[in-house]
Design an enzyme around this catalytic site. Sequence first.
Site, mmCIF file in Angstrom:
data_model
loop_
_atom_site.group_PDB
_atom_site.id
_atom_site.type_symbol
_atom_site.label_atom_id
_atom_site.label_comp_id
_atom_site.label_asym_id
_atom_site.label_seq_id
_atom_site.Cartn_x
_atom_site.Cartn_y
_atom_site.Cartn_z
ATOM 1 N NE ARG A 25 -3.731 1.871 2.461
ATOM 2 C CZ ARG A 25 -4.524 2.478 3.219
ATOM 3 N NH1 ARG A 25 -3.409 2.558 3.656
ATOM 4 N NH2 ARG A 25 -5.140 3.120 2.808
ATOM 5 C CB ILE A 51 -5.770 5.489 -1.078
ATOM 6 C CG1 ILE A 51 -5.358 4.124 -1.452
ATOM 7 C CG2 ILE A 51 -4.944 6.125 0.466
ATOM 8 C CD1 ILE A 51 -4.082 3.665 -0.928
ATOM 9 C CB SER A 52 -10.938 3.363 -0.129
ATOM 10 O OG SER A 52 -11.692 2.927 -0.839
ATOM 11 C CD GLN A 53 -11.084 2.203 7.218
ATOM 12 O OE1 GLN A 53 -12.663 2.990 6.599
ATOM 13 N NE2 GLN A 53 -11.698 1.398 8.153
ATOM 14 N N PRO A 54 -8.188 0.788 4.730
ATOM 15 C CG PRO A 54 -6.231 -0.196 4.979
ATOM 16 C CD PRO A 54 -6.807 1.028 4.873
#
Length: 196
Positions: A25, A51-54
């Site tokens: 990431r 960038i979205s939360q994992p």
Amino acid sequence: MVREQIIQRGIQDQRVIQAMERVPRHRFVPPEQQARAYTDRPLSIDCNQTISQPYIVAFMTEAAHITSDSVVLEIGTGSGYQAAVLAELAKQVYSLERIPSLAEQAKQNLQALGYRNVEIRQGDGYQGWPEHAPYDAIVVTAAPPTLPPLLLDQLAIGGTLVVPVGEGSQSLLILGRTAQGFVQKGSFPVQFVPML
Ligand code: SAH
């Protein structure tokens, strides 16, 4: 990240867990964000996007039921991180991004990381990518106010559409397509950037 944010919060699909373990990431965020790349948060990328939360990436990927035969469409390439996770699992990923510089940056980054089964194009997600339809899964990572009809059209029978819908408060809808029509399999409160 995978142990504390993905497995502990209930993601069970081993293929998804392994994909999340493999994708670096930190290579998808700007240099000043790299120290935070494995925290449980969305992060800023260029052009005021995120960038979205994992966990959300893992949740959407698990919900999309991707196999090694799947052809997948993503709307909202952003950093390319979700596209990389999808590419770990699918046969082929197509991803559309509205902002030209983000599309170009993600394309170069994915190429540098060795992903050969992702194609990125600048374009309007509301149109989908008809040339490669129908898709076994469509994963939308920006929120349209209502379900985009052309994306419904481009989903294969037996396929799954994962899409955050709504203005202000949004619900992540998981829709399956059967020969009889669309079936809602789940819904979950989320916060994505708007699909423009
Ligand atoms: N999936 C991304 C995060 C997406 S952020 C990642 O893993 O990093 C949402 C992205 O959707 C933004 O980059 C935004 O520019 C894009 N977007 C918004 N509206 C769009 C549209 N109509 N068509 C394609 N992309 C769109």
